[in-house]
Enzyme design. Structure first.
Site, PDB file in Angstrom:
ATOM      1  N   GLY A  13       0.843  -1.201   0.000  1.00 19.77           N
ATOM      2  CA  GLY A  13       0.000   0.000   0.000  1.00 19.77           C
ATOM      3  C   GLY A  13       0.875   1.247   0.000  1.00 19.77           C
ATOM      4  O   GLY A  13       0.576   2.229   0.672  1.00 19.77           O
ATOM      5  N   ARG A  16       0.054   5.661  -1.819  1.00 20.51           N
ATOM      6  CA  ARG A  16      -0.563   6.907  -1.327  1.00 20.51           C
ATOM      7  C   ARG A  16      -0.635   6.868   0.213  1.00 20.51           C
ATOM      8  O   ARG A  16      -0.295   5.847   0.828  1.00 20.51           O
ATOM      9  CB  ARG A  16      -1.952   7.143  -1.917  1.00 20.51           C
ATOM     10  CG  ARG A  16      -3.008   6.163  -1.525  1.00 20.51           C
ATOM     11  CD  ARG A  16      -4.397   6.640  -1.969  1.00 20.51           C
ATOM     12  NE  ARG A  16      -5.401   5.777  -1.382  1.00 20.51           N
ATOM     13  CZ  ARG A  16      -5.937   4.716  -2.003  1.00 20.51           C
ATOM     14  NH1 ARG A  16      -5.559   4.415  -3.222  1.00 20.51           N
ATOM     15  NH2 ARG A  16      -6.849   3.980  -1.394  1.00 20.51           N
ATOM     16  N   ASN A  91       1.294  -2.446   5.373  1.00 25.85           N
ATOM     17  CA  ASN A  91       0.488  -1.231   5.531  1.00 25.85           C
ATOM     18  C   ASN A  91      -0.815  -1.256   4.733  1.00 25.85           C
ATOM     19  O   ASN A  91      -1.784  -0.592   5.108  1.00 25.85           O
ATOM     20  CB  ASN A  91       1.356  -0.032   5.089  1.00 25.85           C
ATOM     21  CG  ASN A  91       0.537   1.216   4.842  1.00 25.85           C
ATOM     22  OD1 ASN A  91       0.117   1.906   5.769  1.00 25.85           O
ATOM     23  ND2 ASN A  91       0.283   1.511   3.562  1.00 25.85           N
ATOM     24  N   SER A 143      -4.172  -0.236  14.189  1.00 27.07           N
ATOM     25  CA  SER A 143      -5.037   0.944  14.327  1.00 27.07           C
ATOM     26  C   SER A 143      -5.506   1.108  15.769  1.00 27.07           C
ATOM     27  O   SER A 143      -5.694   0.124  16.491  1.00 27.07           O
ATOM     28  CB  SER A 143      -6.270   0.790  13.430  1.00 27.07           C
ATOM     29  OG  SER A 143      -7.187   1.831  13.681  1.00 27.07           O
ATOM     30  N   TYR A 157     -13.400  -4.109  10.355  1.00 27.86           N
ATOM     31  CA  TYR A 157     -12.122  -3.394  10.352  1.00 27.86           C
ATOM     32  C   TYR A 157     -11.418  -3.566  11.715  1.00 27.86           C
ATOM     33  O   TYR A 157     -10.235  -3.886  11.786  1.00 27.86           O
ATOM     34  CB  TYR A 157     -12.371  -1.918  10.049  1.00 27.86           C
ATOM     35  CG  TYR A 157     -11.123  -1.061  10.024  1.00 27.86           C
ATOM     36  CD1 TYR A 157     -10.228  -1.113   8.955  1.00 27.86           C
ATOM     37  CD2 TYR A 157     -10.827  -0.183  11.074  1.00 27.86           C
ATOM     38  CE1 TYR A 157      -9.078  -0.323   8.936  1.00 27.86           C
ATOM     39  CE2 TYR A 157      -9.690   0.612  11.060  1.00 27.86           C
ATOM     40  CZ  TYR A 157      -8.819   0.532   9.987  1.00 27.86           C
ATOM     41  OH  TYR A 157      -7.676   1.315   9.983  1.00 27.86           O
ATOM     42  N   LYS A 161      -7.694  -5.352  12.576  1.00 27.48           N
ATOM     43  CA  LYS A 161      -6.584  -4.616  13.177  1.00 27.48           C
ATOM     44  C   LYS A 161      -6.189  -5.203  14.533  1.00 27.48           C
ATOM     45  O   LYS A 161      -5.012  -5.228  14.888  1.00 27.48           O
ATOM     46  CB  LYS A 161      -6.954  -3.135  13.308  1.00 27.48           C
ATOM     47  CG  LYS A 161      -7.116  -2.446  11.955  1.00 27.48           C
ATOM     48  CD  LYS A 161      -5.826  -2.522  11.149  1.00 27.48           C
ATOM     49  CE  LYS A 161      -5.889  -1.790   9.837  1.00 27.48           C
ATOM     50  NZ  LYS A 161      -4.619  -1.807   9.101  1.00 27.48           N
TER      51      LYS A 161
HETATM   52  P1  NDP Z   1      -5.339   4.978   1.975  1.00 30.90           P
HETATM   53  O1  NDP Z   1      -6.706   4.543   1.610  1.00 30.90           O
HETATM   54  O2  NDP Z   1      -4.922   6.365   1.711  1.00 30.90           O
HETATM   55  O3  NDP Z   1      -4.259   4.000   1.279  1.00 30.90           O
HETATM   56  C1  NDP Z   1      -4.427   2.618   1.296  1.00 30.90           C
HETATM   57  C2  NDP Z   1      -3.284   1.980   0.537  1.00 30.90           C
HETATM   58  O4  NDP Z   1      -3.481   0.556   0.543  1.00 30.90           O
HETATM   59  C3  NDP Z   1      -3.219   2.405  -0.917  1.00 30.90           C
HETATM   60  O5  NDP Z   1      -1.877   2.504  -1.299  1.00 30.90           O
HETATM   61  C4  NDP Z   1      -3.902   1.276  -1.654  1.00 30.90           C
HETATM   62  O6  NDP Z   1      -3.410   1.186  -2.997  1.00 30.90           O
HETATM   63  C5  NDP Z   1      -3.455   0.082  -0.802  1.00 30.90           C
HETATM   64  N1  NDP Z   1      -4.333  -1.081  -0.928  1.00 30.90           N
HETATM   65  C6  NDP Z   1      -5.656  -1.192  -0.628  1.00 30.90           C
HETATM   66  N2  NDP Z   1      -6.106  -2.413  -0.927  1.00 30.90           N
HETATM   67  C7  NDP Z   1      -5.052  -3.109  -1.437  1.00 30.90           C
HETATM   68  C8  NDP Z   1      -4.885  -4.418  -1.941  1.00 30.90           C
HETATM   69  N3  NDP Z   1      -5.892  -5.293  -1.990  1.00 30.90           N
HETATM   70  N4  NDP Z   1      -3.651  -4.792  -2.382  1.00 30.90           N
HETATM   71  C9  NDP Z   1      -2.612  -3.918  -2.344  1.00 30.90           C
HETATM   72  N5  NDP Z   1      -2.717  -2.661  -1.869  1.00 30.90           N
HETATM   73  C10 NDP Z   1      -3.916  -2.262  -1.430  1.00 30.90           C
HETATM   74  O7  NDP Z   1      -5.184   4.618   3.520  1.00 30.90           O
HETATM   75  P2  NDP Z   1      -4.163   5.100   4.645  1.00 30.90           P
HETATM   76  O8  NDP Z   1      -2.879   5.512   4.071  1.00 30.90           O
HETATM   77  O9  NDP Z   1      -4.901   6.014   5.540  1.00 30.90           O
HETATM   78  O10 NDP Z   1      -4.004   3.727   5.449  1.00 30.90           O
HETATM   79  C11 NDP Z   1      -2.847   2.929   5.419  1.00 30.90           C
HETATM   80  C12 NDP Z   1      -2.942   1.923   6.560  1.00 30.90           C
HETATM   81  O11 NDP Z   1      -3.046   2.619   7.786  1.00 30.90           O
HETATM   82  C13 NDP Z   1      -4.176   1.022   6.474  1.00 30.90           C
HETATM   83  O12 NDP Z   1      -3.827  -0.285   6.866  1.00 30.90           O
HETATM   84  C14 NDP Z   1      -5.118   1.644   7.483  1.00 30.90           C
HETATM   85  O13 NDP Z   1      -6.020   0.707   7.990  1.00 30.90           O
HETATM   86  C15 NDP Z   1      -4.147   2.144   8.539  1.00 30.90           C
HETATM   87  N6  NDP Z   1      -4.689   3.182   9.385  1.00 30.90           N
HETATM   88  C16 NDP Z   1      -5.071   4.389   8.863  1.00 30.90           C
HETATM   89  C17 NDP Z   1      -5.587   5.364   9.690  1.00 30.90           C
HETATM   90  C18 NDP Z   1      -6.020   6.709   9.184  1.00 30.90           C
HETATM   91  O14 NDP Z   1      -6.541   7.494   9.983  1.00 30.90           O
HETATM   92  N7  NDP Z   1      -5.826   7.042   7.930  1.00 30.90           N
HETATM   93  C19 NDP Z   1      -5.762   5.131  11.131  1.00 30.90           C
HETATM   94  C20 NDP Z   1      -5.319   3.840  11.567  1.00 30.90           C
HETATM   95  C21 NDP Z   1      -4.807   2.905  10.715  1.00 30.90           C
HETATM   96  P3  NDP Z   1      -4.327   0.602  -4.215  1.00 30.90           P
HETATM   97  O15 NDP Z   1      -5.713   1.101  -3.997  1.00 30.90           O
HETATM   98  O16 NDP Z   1      -3.656   1.094  -5.474  1.00 30.90           O
HETATM   99  O17 NDP Z   1      -4.215  -0.879  -4.089  1.00 30.90           O
END
Ligand code: NDP
Length: 245
Positions: A13, A16, A91, A143, A157, A161
């Site tokens: 991930g 972004r 991530n 999380s 979710y 986590k």
């Molecule tokens: P975003 O939605 O901004 O980014 C999620 C990332 O995960 C993207 O790069 C996406 O890329 C990738 N992703 C999603 N599904 C898949 C898949 N099946 N295979 C490969 N890559 C995947 O989220 P955040 O940056 O906010 O979150 C990142 C992590 O942090 C997550 O695990 C989230 O649960 C955790 N988190 C976030 C919080 C927040 O407040 N933002 C709080 C607590 C935890 P693509 O779609 O191209 O696959």
């Protein structure tokens, strides 16, 4: 100081949000980076950003972490390019906003667990034999929700986590003798695409701030560095004081 000069880090991930910030932070300290993400265009954008900003070696792979065969292909690609992985950042994640428990369907549970939990399992179990050779670090992005229950998110979710935190402790015991540190980071609210539609009550956060992805990247850089060499099995809370363990 180039703390990650001779280090290869795989960030799932990584295209972004938090994953991108972690990849940029480690690259800024000299690290070589492998990014996994589904959207090739977004992958390439971060790959180019790292290459042009820091000039370190970087490769993105179009990988869906919920597919074991896609992960296998990505890991093979990464290992054939870099020969090893020293740091794994699990991530990649998806999130469902608050939903009444009885309305979460079986397919919703499957979808969330297949990315957030099985994704971590697929990548990690393929890389353990590599990490065992010389030691290394595994960092799981958990999380706050897994610790206190969903404030803005649903139970599927939260379960995914909480499971990551349990696995973190289990793996830390199992892999410690191979000099592999396994830790988790539990962010609170972070300003990314994931939280765009959440309404966040700042007055409930002692430090009155939503985190930036770079705040989580700083914690990841610490856990990935030698400064954290005796830290394993722990969860580092980065939440502005919203939950104090
Ligand atoms: P975003 O939605 O901004 O980014 C999620 C990332 O995960 C993207 O790069 C996406 O890329 C990738 N992703 C999603 N599904 C898949 C898949 N099946 N295979 C490969 N890559 C995947 O989220 P955040 O940056 O906010 O979150 C990142 C992590 O942090 C997550 O695990 C989230 O649960 C955790 N988190 C976030 C919080 C927040 O407040 N933002 C709080 C607590 C935890 P693509 O779609 O191209 O696959």
């Amino acid at each position: 100081m180039k703390r990650f000069q001779n280090t290869v880090t795989l960030v799932t991930g990584g295209n972004r949000g938090i994953g991108r910030a972690i990849a940029l932070r480690l690259a800024s300290e000299g690290g070589k980076i492998i990014l996994f993400g589904r959207k090739e265009e977004d992958n390439k954008a971060v790959e180019n950003e790292i290459l042009h900003t820091f000039g370190t070696e970087v490769q993105s792979c179009a990988v869906d972490v919920s597919s074991e065969s896609s992960v296998k292909k990505g890991v093979e690609e990464a290992l054939s390019r870099f020969g090893r992985v020293d740091v794994l950042i699990n991530n990649a994640g998806i999130c469902r906003l608050s939903t009444p428990f009885e309305k979460i369907r079986r397919e919703d549970w499957d979808e969330t667990l297949s990315v957030n939990l099985y994704g971590m399992i697929y990548v990690t179990r393929l890389l353990i034999p590599e990490l065992r050779k010389k030691g290394g670090k595994i960092i799981n992005i958990a999380s706050l929700a897994g610790e206190v229950g969903g404030i803005a998110t649903s139970a599927d979710y939260v379960a995914s986590k909480a499971a990551l935190q349990g696995i973190t402790r289990s793996l830390a015991r199992e892999l410690g003798p191979y000099h592999i540190n396994v830790n988790a980071i539990a962010p609170g609210f972070v300003r990314t695409q994931m939280t765009e539609k959440m309404s966040i009550n700042l007055s409930s956060i002692p430090l009155r701030q939503v985190a930036e992805p770079e705040d989580i990247a700083a914690a990841a850089a610490f856990l990935a560095s030698d400064d954290a060499r005796l830290i394993t099995g722990t969860t580092l809370d980065v939440n502005g004081g919203l939950y104090m363990n």
